[in-house]
Design a protein around this motif. Sequence first.
Motif, PDB file in Angstrom:
ATOM      1  N   VAL A 128      60.192  31.934  10.171  1.00  0.00           N
ATOM      2  CA  VAL A 128      59.297  33.038   9.838  1.00  0.00           C
ATOM      3  C   VAL A 128      59.224  33.049   8.317  1.00  0.00           C
ATOM      4  O   VAL A 128      60.256  33.104   7.654  1.00  0.00           O
ATOM      5  CB  VAL A 128      59.844  34.384  10.369  1.00  0.00           C
ATOM      6  CG1 VAL A 128      59.016  35.543   9.847  1.00  0.00           C
ATOM      7  CG2 VAL A 128      59.864  34.386  11.892  1.00  0.00           C
ATOM      8  N   LYS A 164      57.726  34.695   4.816  1.00  0.00           N
ATOM      9  CA  LYS A 164      57.015  35.789   4.144  1.00  0.00           C
ATOM     10  C   LYS A 164      56.962  35.482   2.660  1.00  0.00           C
ATOM     11  O   LYS A 164      57.938  34.997   2.078  1.00  0.00           O
ATOM     12  CB  LYS A 164      57.744  37.131   4.354  1.00  0.00           C
ATOM     13  CG  LYS A 164      57.771  37.603   5.788  1.00  0.00           C
ATOM     14  CD  LYS A 164      56.404  37.929   6.381  1.00  0.00           C
ATOM     15  CE  LYS A 164      55.729  39.130   5.796  1.00  0.00           C
ATOM     16  NZ  LYS A 164      56.020  40.415   6.452  1.00  0.00           N
ATOM     17  N   SER A 214      54.125  34.325   9.873  1.00  0.00           N
ATOM     18  CA  SER A 214      54.025  34.291   8.414  1.00  0.00           C
ATOM     19  C   SER A 214      53.172  35.456   7.973  1.00  0.00           C
ATOM     20  O   SER A 214      52.429  36.027   8.767  1.00  0.00           O
ATOM     21  CB  SER A 214      53.400  32.977   7.959  1.00  0.00           C
ATOM     22  OG  SER A 214      52.105  32.851   8.490  1.00  0.00           O
ATOM     23  N   ILE A 230      59.940  41.457   3.953  1.00  0.00           N
ATOM     24  CA  ILE A 230      60.392  41.126   5.302  1.00  0.00           C
ATOM     25  C   ILE A 230      60.693  42.428   6.041  1.00  0.00           C
ATOM     26  O   ILE A 230      61.528  43.216   5.592  1.00  0.00           O
ATOM     27  CB  ILE A 230      61.638  40.216   5.236  1.00  0.00           C
ATOM     28  CG1 ILE A 230      61.246  38.895   4.575  1.00  0.00           C
ATOM     29  CG2 ILE A 230      62.212  39.979   6.623  1.00  0.00           C
ATOM     30  CD1 ILE A 230      62.407  38.141   3.993  1.00  0.00           C
ATOM     31  N   ASP A 263      59.398  41.381  11.517  1.00  0.00           N
ATOM     32  CA  ASP A 263      59.643  39.965  11.212  1.00  0.00           C
ATOM     33  C   ASP A 263      61.014  39.550  11.727  1.00  0.00           C
ATOM     34  O   ASP A 263      61.181  38.487  12.324  1.00  0.00           O
ATOM     35  CB  ASP A 263      59.612  39.720   9.690  1.00  0.00           C
ATOM     36  CG  ASP A 263      58.243  40.006   9.085  1.00  0.00           C
ATOM     37  OD1 ASP A 263      57.238  39.678   9.737  1.00  0.00           O
ATOM     38  OD2 ASP A 263      58.187  40.560   7.972  1.00  0.00           O
ATOM     39  N   ALA A 264      61.996  40.424  11.462  1.00  0.00           N
ATOM     40  CA  ALA A 264      63.366  40.104  11.858  1.00  0.00           C
ATOM     41  C   ALA A 264      63.484  40.013  13.366  1.00  0.00           C
ATOM     42  O   ALA A 264      64.164  39.137  13.904  1.00  0.00           O
ATOM     43  CB  ALA A 264      64.320  41.163  11.307  1.00  0.00           C
ATOM     44  N   ALA A 322      62.054  36.824  14.593  1.00  0.00           N
ATOM     45  CA  ALA A 322      63.003  35.736  14.345  1.00  0.00           C
ATOM     46  C   ALA A 322      64.123  35.762  15.377  1.00  0.00           C
ATOM     47  O   ALA A 322      64.524  34.736  15.909  1.00  0.00           O
ATOM     48  CB  ALA A 322      63.567  35.845  12.938  1.00  0.00           C
ATOM     49  N   VAL A 380      64.603  32.968   8.681  1.00  0.00           N
ATOM     50  CA  VAL A 380      63.609  33.700   7.900  1.00  0.00           C
ATOM     51  C   VAL A 380      63.647  33.249   6.448  1.00  0.00           C
ATOM     52  O   VAL A 380      64.716  33.127   5.851  1.00  0.00           O
ATOM     53  CB  VAL A 380      63.870  35.224   7.971  1.00  0.00           C
ATOM     54  CG1 VAL A 380      62.836  35.976   7.155  1.00  0.00           C
ATOM     55  CG2 VAL A 380      63.862  35.697   9.414  1.00  0.00           C
ATOM     56  N   LEU A 408      68.807  34.100   6.821  1.00  0.00           N
ATOM     57  CA  LEU A 408      67.766  34.594   5.908  1.00  0.00           C
ATOM     58  C   LEU A 408      67.973  33.941   4.554  1.00  0.00           C
ATOM     59  O   LEU A 408      69.084  33.944   4.025  1.00  0.00           O
ATOM     60  CB  LEU A 408      67.877  36.111   5.772  1.00  0.00           C
ATOM     61  CG  LEU A 408      67.130  36.755   4.587  1.00  0.00           C
ATOM     62  CD1 LEU A 408      65.625  36.641   4.748  1.00  0.00           C
ATOM     63  CD2 LEU A 408      67.535  38.210   4.437  1.00  0.00           C
TER      64      LEU A 408
END
Length: 480
Positions: free
Chosen positions: A382, A384, A413, A418, A422-423, A426, A433, A455
């Motif tokens: 993912v 960002k 994306s 983030i 998003d998390a 993932a 990430v 991350l």
Amino acid sequence: DAITVADLAQKLAMKGGDVVKALFKMGVMATITQSIDHDTAVLITEELGHKAVAAGANDAESELLAHAEEVQGEKQQRPPVVTIMGHVDHGKTSLLDYIRRTKVATGEAGGITQHIGAYHVETPKGVISFLDTPGHAAFTQMRQRGAKLTDIVVLVVAADDGVMPQTAEAIQHAKAAKVPLIVAINKIDKSDADPSRVKSDLLTYEVVAEEFGGDIQMVELSAKTGQGVDDLLDAILLQSEVLDLQAVFEGRATGVVIESALDKGRGPVATVLVQQGQLSKGDYLVCGIQYGRVRALFDENGTQVQVAGPSIPVQILGLSGVPEAGDDFVVVADERLAKDVAQQRDTKRRELRLVASAGNRMEDILAQMGEGSSQQLALNLVVKADVHGTMQALREALTGLSNDQIKINVIGSGVGGITESDAQLAATSKAAVIGFNVRADASARKVIDNNGIDLRYFSIIYDVIDQVKQIASGVLGKEV
Ligand code: GDP
């Protein structure tokens, strides 16, 4: 990341002294009040976990499986289960409310629909169930717990506002879950509504309307006036036919918890969605780590019902404790089995939680994904970034690293920090990430920590490519 021996013992449902002894055998000297580091905790858990679960351990669970297998029989068409997603203020709640207000059959006079987490509507063409917590947070949380409830996602896009960040997020989530979309272009009663702009905007996200040669149904409607809402219900039923959703309608029920709470007067209450079989009053069941006997079932009108079949949500009373949303339930023959399985799961779940935090490092993800499949390894990311151009450049460069041995998938994306969404994406997709000149906010960090998500922050494009390359090379054992 450290944990005291006492806390660990509690998590494992063991005596502190026994954990101290086991640690000693492993060469670690620690008293009950001392802390041990994360790796040691995982090691000892595995060590003890094996022993703790070994003796007679899986008996109850396999007895349960045997039970579940009994739920075999003739399959029939079942109603679809729908989740509504979309950008904030685009009308998700209004749409759910409109459908509920006008389509839910209120049994007796004065029946008032209640929020139990889901409801079902009966149209002349068929039955549809809606999960009535809109948005993708609930959707991904459920999926993270392994519960695949949603058959169809209705993506609400306001015709006067167009595709917005959370619209894009919802598309990514639905795609990652491989759940088909129907687009509801809402607010067409407004003078500045521009449905065709919505359709062309969606092309960018590979959501292509049928009129453009794609296979995504798009319905123009107004959650305010109700115009077009029947067309949406038709579209859902049509999609459902294509999906050919089936279930066994007889025998003991299995299903998933949608919502739960502790009610002062009534004790633990849970809304469950039956997936197979028939749930009846008086049934014994295991529900996550809880068990019990169904004392009463209520529909979305708060009316008592005797039974509920596939795709139908009901609120149940009679559980030993409050289960979690996403927990599964299985009806069993007697209370003893229900209790045994529940207790065993409780112990296991504590252990799993502890081990789960061992991590989803890129290396691990990569190695796991390769297992069993073809020779090609896959790495989900993912990404960002702070600006659109960089995000695009990163996407292309990373995807471009793919070759016949490794496939780099950028499954999500976007531009901006983030977020929790998003998390969660993932976590459910086993992705790492990457933040380019952006950071994770507090709620995202919580999900990241809880799931041990890898991350990484960067500010130089070359570094991103280089690091992903290095990791891939390390796992493959040769240069990428
Ligand atoms: P959500 O955040 O997606 O759940 O959006 P809401 O359902 O709360 O709606 C946001 C606002 O848009 C509210 O003020 C609604 O009254 C309004 N709204 C929702 N649907 C429509 C519609 O079809 N037409 C008009 N004119 N307003 C709408």
